[in-house]
Design a protein around this motif. Structure first.
Motif, PDB file in Angstrom:
ATOM      1  N   ARG A   1      18.023 -30.175  31.765  1.00  0.00           N
ATOM      2  CA  ARG A   1      18.000 -31.050  30.593  1.00  0.00           C
ATOM      3  C   ARG A   1      16.621 -30.996  29.949  1.00  0.00           C
ATOM      4  N   PRO A   2      16.447 -30.182  28.922  1.00  0.00           N
ATOM      5  CA  PRO A   2      15.145 -30.137  28.258  1.00  0.00           C
ATOM      6  C   PRO A   2      14.912 -31.381  27.404  1.00  0.00           C
ATOM      7  N   VAL A   3      13.701 -31.868  27.424  1.00  0.00           N
ATOM      8  CA  VAL A   3      13.287 -32.958  26.551  1.00  0.00           C
ATOM      9  C   VAL A   3      12.114 -32.445  25.732  1.00  0.00           C
ATOM     10  N   LEU A   4      12.328 -32.364  24.429  1.00  0.00           N
ATOM     11  CA  LEU A   4      11.285 -31.921  23.508  1.00  0.00           C
ATOM     12  C   LEU A   4      10.476 -33.122  23.038  1.00  0.00           C
ATOM     13  N   VAL A   5       9.260 -32.873  22.624  1.00  0.00           N
ATOM     14  CA  VAL A   5       8.348 -33.970  22.306  1.00  0.00           C
ATOM     15  C   VAL A   5       7.504 -33.627  21.079  1.00  0.00           C
ATOM     16  N   ASP A   6       7.363 -34.597  20.176  1.00  0.00           N
ATOM     17  CA  ASP A   6       6.276 -34.578  19.191  1.00  0.00           C
ATOM     18  C   ASP A   6       5.171 -35.465  19.745  1.00  0.00           C
ATOM     19  N   LEU A   7       4.049 -34.881  20.093  1.00  0.00           N
ATOM     20  CA  LEU A   7       2.939 -35.640  20.649  1.00  0.00           C
ATOM     21  C   LEU A   7       2.263 -36.483  19.570  1.00  0.00           C
ATOM     22  N   PRO A   8       1.406 -37.429  19.932  1.00  0.00           N
ATOM     23  CA  PRO A   8       0.776 -38.306  18.929  1.00  0.00           C
ATOM     24  C   PRO A   8       0.130 -37.520  17.792  1.00  0.00           C
ATOM     25  N   ALA A   9       0.333 -38.020  16.563  1.00  0.00           N
ATOM     26  CA  ALA A   9      -0.231 -37.426  15.345  1.00  0.00           C
ATOM     27  C   ALA A   9       0.394 -36.080  15.000  1.00  0.00           C
ATOM     28  N   HIS A  10       1.550 -35.787  15.576  1.00  0.00           N
ATOM     29  CA  HIS A  10       2.247 -34.533  15.315  1.00  0.00           C
ATOM     30  C   HIS A  10       3.710 -34.816  14.960  1.00  0.00           C
ATOM     31  N   GLY A  11       4.277 -33.988  14.083  1.00  0.00           N
ATOM     32  CA  GLY A  11       5.694 -34.101  13.756  1.00  0.00           C
ATOM     33  C   GLY A  11       6.056 -35.478  13.239  1.00  0.00           C
ATOM     34  N   ARG A  12       7.053 -36.101  13.881  1.00  0.00           N
ATOM     35  CA  ARG A  12       7.529 -37.420  13.467  1.00  0.00           C
ATOM     36  C   ARG A  12       6.813 -38.556  14.182  1.00  0.00           C
ATOM     37  N   SER A  13       5.866 -38.237  15.033  1.00  0.00           N
ATOM     38  CA  SER A  13       5.161 -39.282  15.777  1.00  0.00           C
ATOM     39  C   SER A  13       4.070 -39.913  14.921  1.00  0.00           C
ATOM     40  N   GLN A  14       3.774 -41.179  15.205  1.00  0.00           N
ATOM     41  CA  GLN A  14       2.749 -41.898  14.474  1.00  0.00           C
ATOM     42  C   GLN A  14       1.366 -41.484  14.956  1.00  0.00           C
ATOM     43  N   GLY A  15       0.374 -41.846  14.139  1.00  0.00           N
ATOM     44  CA  GLY A  15      -1.008 -41.519  14.443  1.00  0.00           C
ATOM     45  C   GLY A  15      -1.521 -40.443  13.517  1.00  0.00           C
ATOM     46  N   SER A  16      -2.784 -40.541  13.154  1.00  0.00           N
ATOM     47  CA  SER A  16      -3.386 -39.535  12.278  1.00  0.00           C
ATOM     48  C   SER A  16      -4.369 -38.638  13.014  1.00  0.00           C
ATOM     49  N   THR A  17      -4.844 -39.085  14.176  1.00  0.00           N
ATOM     50  CA  THR A  17      -5.753 -38.265  14.973  1.00  0.00           C
ATOM     51  C   THR A  17      -5.313 -38.285  16.434  1.00  0.00           C
ATOM     52  N   SER A  18      -5.729 -37.290  17.169  1.00  0.00           N
ATOM     53  CA  SER A  18      -5.457 -37.228  18.594  1.00  0.00           C
ATOM     54  C   SER A  18      -6.535 -36.354  19.228  1.00  0.00           C
ATOM     55  N   ASN A  19      -6.369 -36.037  20.505  1.00  0.00           N
ATOM     56  CA  ASN A  19      -7.314 -35.162  21.183  1.00  0.00           C
ATOM     57  C   ASN A  19      -6.751 -34.768  22.543  1.00  0.00           C
ATOM     58  N   LEU A  20      -7.466 -33.920  23.230  1.00  0.00           N
ATOM     59  CA  LEU A  20      -7.023 -33.413  24.530  1.00  0.00           C
ATOM     60  C   LEU A  20      -6.825 -34.520  25.568  1.00  0.00           C
ATOM     61  N   PRO A  21      -7.762 -35.450  25.750  1.00  0.00           N
ATOM     62  CA  PRO A  21      -7.523 -36.517  26.729  1.00  0.00           C
ATOM     63  C   PRO A  21      -6.273 -37.340  26.417  1.00  0.00           C
ATOM     64  N   GLN A  22      -6.002 -37.602  25.127  1.00  0.00           N
ATOM     65  CA  GLN A  22      -4.794 -38.349  24.800  1.00  0.00           C
ATOM     66  C   GLN A  22      -3.543 -37.534  25.125  1.00  0.00           C
ATOM     67  N   PHE A  23      -3.580 -36.231  24.895  1.00  0.00           N
ATOM     68  CA  PHE A  23      -2.458 -35.376  25.290  1.00  0.00           C
ATOM     69  C   PHE A  23      -2.183 -35.534  26.784  1.00  0.00           C
ATOM     70  N   ALA A  24      -3.235 -35.519  27.589  1.00  0.00           N
ATOM     71  CA  ALA A  24      -3.056 -35.635  29.042  1.00  0.00           C
ATOM     72  C   ALA A  24      -2.464 -36.991  29.415  1.00  0.00           C
ATOM     73  N   ARG A  25      -2.946 -38.050  28.784  1.00  0.00           N
ATOM     74  CA  ARG A  25      -2.390 -39.371  29.075  1.00  0.00           C
ATOM     75  C   ARG A  25      -0.928 -39.451  28.637  1.00  0.00           C
ATOM     76  N   ALA A  26      -0.606 -38.824  27.521  1.00  0.00           N
ATOM     77  CA  ALA A  26       0.777 -38.836  27.042  1.00  0.00           C
ATOM     78  C   ALA A  26       1.699 -38.136  28.020  1.00  0.00           C
TER      79      ALA A  26
END
Length: 294
Positions: free
Chosen positions: A115-140
């Motif tokens: 069962r694949p689950v696709l993701v728009d990470l923060p500040a990407h695609g349909r997700s909210q946020g205007s900025t992000s970074n590597l540490p936030q990706f890891a926390r996500a």
């Protein structure tokens, strides 16, 4: 002669009038108001490009159930396939990417009963946020895995592309409870990327260093902690690394660094696929699926 990441990034940014203006504005700020230059560089450094509004509409995912999850001061959007039971495999795009880029891999996983689950990470695609970074990706990544498991799903594996692969390696070193990893075209050094960013935008070493310190202070982690030498010895699950020798974004040597640092890791080298075409290549997709199935 092969193209370097600096040449590729410079060509990309200089082709955009807006980023050429930002380069000029940051250079002027360095001379007149250095603290403002650091704040401006921090904002630009954390803003994904291409901008996310280009990928808000993803017709290829029209049949997938999209669910936004609030996360920090932004959100994460999950795309789940209808009627696809089985263990979950998280599929994560890279910086400036979007969930639909991982569809070829998702379709192949469904064909194998996963069962694949696709993701728009923060500040990407349909997700909210205007900025992000590597540490936030890891926390996500850690949050996604924990919440899915809390909902009763077995999260068997994670495959991640580019910057998300860097974040995934870090999360795995912290004990992410999954059985298998696939790192697709990973970068090895966020510290090195700040140097690339500074060169592209014509920033001085002093501004670059203060930018790095600002990121590290706000996120509570040093960039060196994300590098293969720091995370690799603590990754304890089977890991497949896929990287193209002609990748113009992240060096092939970055993949070799992960292979050497992670015990038992296997490196699949490709030729002529570049940074993103490998996500659509049948041979790569089949190899990743076989690895994630175990």
């Amino acid at each position: 002669m092969s193209t370097t990441p600096l040449q590729t990034a410079s060509t990309y940014y200089q082709a955009n009038p807006g980023t050429r203006w930002l380069r000029w504005a940051l250079g002027l700020s360095e001379k007149l108001w250095p603290a403002l230059a650091v704040r401006g560089a921090y904002r630009v450094f954390g803003t994904p490009l291409p901008p996310k509004w280009l990928h808000r509409r993803q017709p290829a995912l029209a049949a997938w159930r999209a669910t936004p999850w609030p996360f920090e001061q932004a959100s994460i959007t999950l795309y789940e396939p209808p009627g696809a039971p089985g263990p979950v495999v998280l599929l994560l795009h890279g910086w400036g990417g979007h969930a639909a880029q991982m569809l070829p891999l998702a379709q192949a996983l469904m064909n194998q009963g996963l069962r694949p689950v696709l993701v728009d990470l923060p500040a990407h695609g349909r997700s909210q946020g205007s900025t992000s970074n590597l540490p936030q990706f890891a926390r996500a990544i850690e949050y996604l895995s924990a919440r899915l498991q809390q909902q009763g799903h077995e999260v068997r594996a994670v495959a991640a592309h580019s910057l998300a692969a860097n974040a995934l390696a870090y999360a795995a070193a912290r004990g992410l409870p999954v059985a298998r990893l696939a790192l697709l075209a990973p970068p090895a050094s966020p510290h090195a990327y700040t140097r690339l960013f500074a060169k592209v935008f014509g920033l001085s070493e002093d501004t670059r260093e203060r930018l790095q310190q600002r990121v590290e202070a706000r996120e509570g982690i040093l960039m060196r902690q994300f590098e293969p030498a720091a995370v690799g010895p603590r990754v304890a699950v089977p890991t497949l690394i896929v990287h193209d020798r002609e990748d113009r974004i992240n060096r092939f040597a970055d993949a070799e660094a992960y292979r050497d640092a992670i015990a038992g890791a296997r490196l699949m080298a490709t030729d002529g696929l570049g940074h993103t075409r490998l996500l659509r290549d049948e041979q790569v997709v089949n190899a990743v699926v076989a690895h994630l199935r175990g």
